[in-house]
Design an enzyme around this catalytic site. Structure first.
Site, PDB file in Angstrom:
ATOM      1  N   CYS A 109       0.837  -1.213   0.000  1.00 24.76           N
ATOM      2  CA  CYS A 109       0.000   0.000   0.000  1.00 24.76           C
ATOM      3  C   CYS A 109       0.864   1.252   0.000  1.00 24.76           C
ATOM      4  CB  CYS A 109      -0.955   0.001   1.185  1.00 24.76           C
ATOM      5  SG  CYS A 109      -0.139  -0.095   2.794  1.00 24.76           S
ATOM      6  N   HIS A 431      -1.322   1.252   7.487  1.00 28.03           N
ATOM      7  CA  HIS A 431      -1.852   1.227   6.123  1.00 28.03           C
ATOM      8  C   HIS A 431      -1.783   2.618   5.511  1.00 28.03           C
ATOM      9  CE1 HIS A 431      -4.108  -0.300   2.757  1.00 28.03           C
ATOM     10  NE2 HIS A 431      -5.079   0.580   2.942  1.00 28.03           N
TER      11      HIS A 431
END
Length: 474
Positions: A109, A431
């Site tokens: 990510c 994330h």
């Protein structure tokens, strides 16, 4: 207005209805709707074998009985209505014409969000399309990025950046680090730095429309990164331990500004200013030893695209991890960078910046007036003519030196076009998500790997930090 009892036959039963003879058939249908639930447009009222229209007045008829039927019931549509909340990601992207996402290939990510934010620059994509492949790692990475962006622009399907990731890990082995569970999460800012550094080394050219139309006196030397993403600091060094020592003026290039975060920083502009005024240690020629210096830096060249890093991570030696500063820091949709500039640059950009501000106030005033009145076509034509005249006036206010400097910002004003956020307590975990503003719009797109969806500007402003939610990092 005499009343009459009307018998309406429906579904084999008689329904008695009391109506005014001065009413129209339309009124009767509405009464029947409340009684039977049959929509007026589906009712068919017959009298002596003839269908009555809505405008027929009842007193023109010698009414004893009216017979009604619900008409033919509508058929169920062959294709059922599909609501947005029931759509798959692919159906949503095709319906809303959303850009393509990037598949997460195992803790990637950090890469996906970085690539989507860099993709916000149309000039970068045009420059990449003019790039011809080379043989170095930087050339290979640049060519792979060019091909990846081309693919993303030609489809709504999600892409898997296998080839780009493989080259990135070969060129920069830190991104190939593994643990027992697979590839490790990495820092998005470090990823951004290495990709931009590679693009600089590959020397991708400036956009075609610039190099093809610029005058001979325009400065087009250097790569896209040099012209569009690189600024210049002019810094003054003063020795604190030896005030009599002569000041030193140095010039340094930068590709991003730092926003330092402390207990007194509530706004991005304050954090940037703190980073521009710092204390350093260096060797003093006067004292013949290491000494304390004040370093005051101001921007002497503003690039078209300005990157700001929120310095949220610091190293915790006892835990051997990058820990995160969770403090909330507000950031603007429009940034005025004038306060960060040298006096010389301020003098060059202020005439244009001040006039732009005046136009914004005039435009806002016009919008408010428009809410009170409906403009005719001639008003719109005049408005368009005024806008053209304004643009010509603004062009004349651009400083000649800045106009020649291809890729430089000429007004000191910036519109926010991309945000990279992080959630989690460490840079090497959590994330990352990319958020990109749609071109010529106030609407934004959220890129959460291959999950792409539209978001509002209000949602972007909520990414200021605090707690463990997503908030701004780059």
């Amino acid at each position: 207005m005499p009343q009459v009892n009307v018998i309406v036959k429906w579904k084999g039963e008689d329904h008695k209805l009391e109506v005014e003879t001065d009413d129209s058939v339309e009124v009767v249908k509405i009464q029947l709707y409340t009684m039977t639930g049959v929509q007026p447009e589906r009712q068919k009222l017959l009298f002596k074998g003839k269908t009555l229209t809505e405008n027929t007045v009842l007193n023109s008829l010698n009414i004893k009985e009216m017979m009604g039927t619900p008409g033919e019931l509508p058929k169920e549509p062959e294709n059922k209505t599909l609501f947005i909340e029931d759509m798959s990601d692919k159906q949503l992207a095709e319906t809303l014409k959303l850009p393509s996402g990037l598949q997460n290939l195992g803790n990637t990510c950090y890469l996906n969000s970085t690539l989507q934010c860099l993709r916000a620059m149309p000039e970068l994509q045009e420059s990449l399309n003019r790039f011809t492949s080379g043989s170095t790692d930087a050339d290979n990475l640049t060519a792979s990025l060019r091909d990846l962006y081309r693919n993303l622009n030609q489809t709504t399907e999600d892409a898997a950046p296998y080839h780009f990731l493989q080259i990135l890990r070969t060129a920069y082995p830190q991104f190939a680090q593994r643990n027992p569970n697979g590839y490790m999460q990495q820092d998005a800012e470090e990823c951004w730095t290495q990709i931009v550094s590679s693009l600089k080394q590959a020397n991708i050219p400036v956009p075609n429309q610039v190099s093809g139309s610029s005058s001979e006196t325009s400065s087009t030397e250097g790569s896209f990164i040099d012209r569009y993403m690189t600024g210049e600091f002019t810094s003054i060094l003063k020795c604190i331990d030896a005030p009599e020592e002569e000041e030193v003026v140095i010039k340094e290039n930068f590709m991003k500004l730092n926003c330092h975060i402390s207990v007194i920083v509530n706004y991005m502009q304050n954090g940037i200013m703190m980073a521009l005024d710092e204390k350093i240690e260096k060797n003093s020629p006067t004292l013949g030893r290491m000494a304390n210096y004040s370093k005051t830096s101001r921007i002497s060249r503003l690039p078209s695209y300005l990157t700001v890093q929120f310095v949220r991570f610091f190293w915790k030696a006892e835990q051997n991890v990058k820990s995160k500063i969770l403090r909330k820091v507000k950031f603007p949709i429009e940034l005025d960078a004038t306060d960060f500039c040298t006096d010389e640059l301020k003098n060059k950009i202020l005439p244009l910046k001040n006039r732009l501000r005046e136009f914004e106030k005039e435009r806002e005033s016009s919008k408010n007036k428009a809410k009170l009145a409906i403009n005719n076509d001639q008003d719109i034509v005049n408005s368009n003519n005024d806008e053209t005249a304004n643009i010509e006036e603004l062009k004349k206010l651009i400083d000649p030196d800045l106009e020649k400097d291809v890729g430089a910002n000429v007004s000191g004003l910036y519109d926010l076009c991309a945000v990279l956020t992080h959630t989690g307590r460490s840079a090497d975990s959590g994330h990352y998500i990319g958020w990109v503003r749609k071109e010529n719009s106030e609407d934004w797109i959220q890129y959460d790997d291959d999950r792409v969806k539209p978001v509002t500007q209000e949602e972007i402003l909520k990414l200021e930090g605090g707690g463990d939610k997503q908030f701004i990092y780059l």
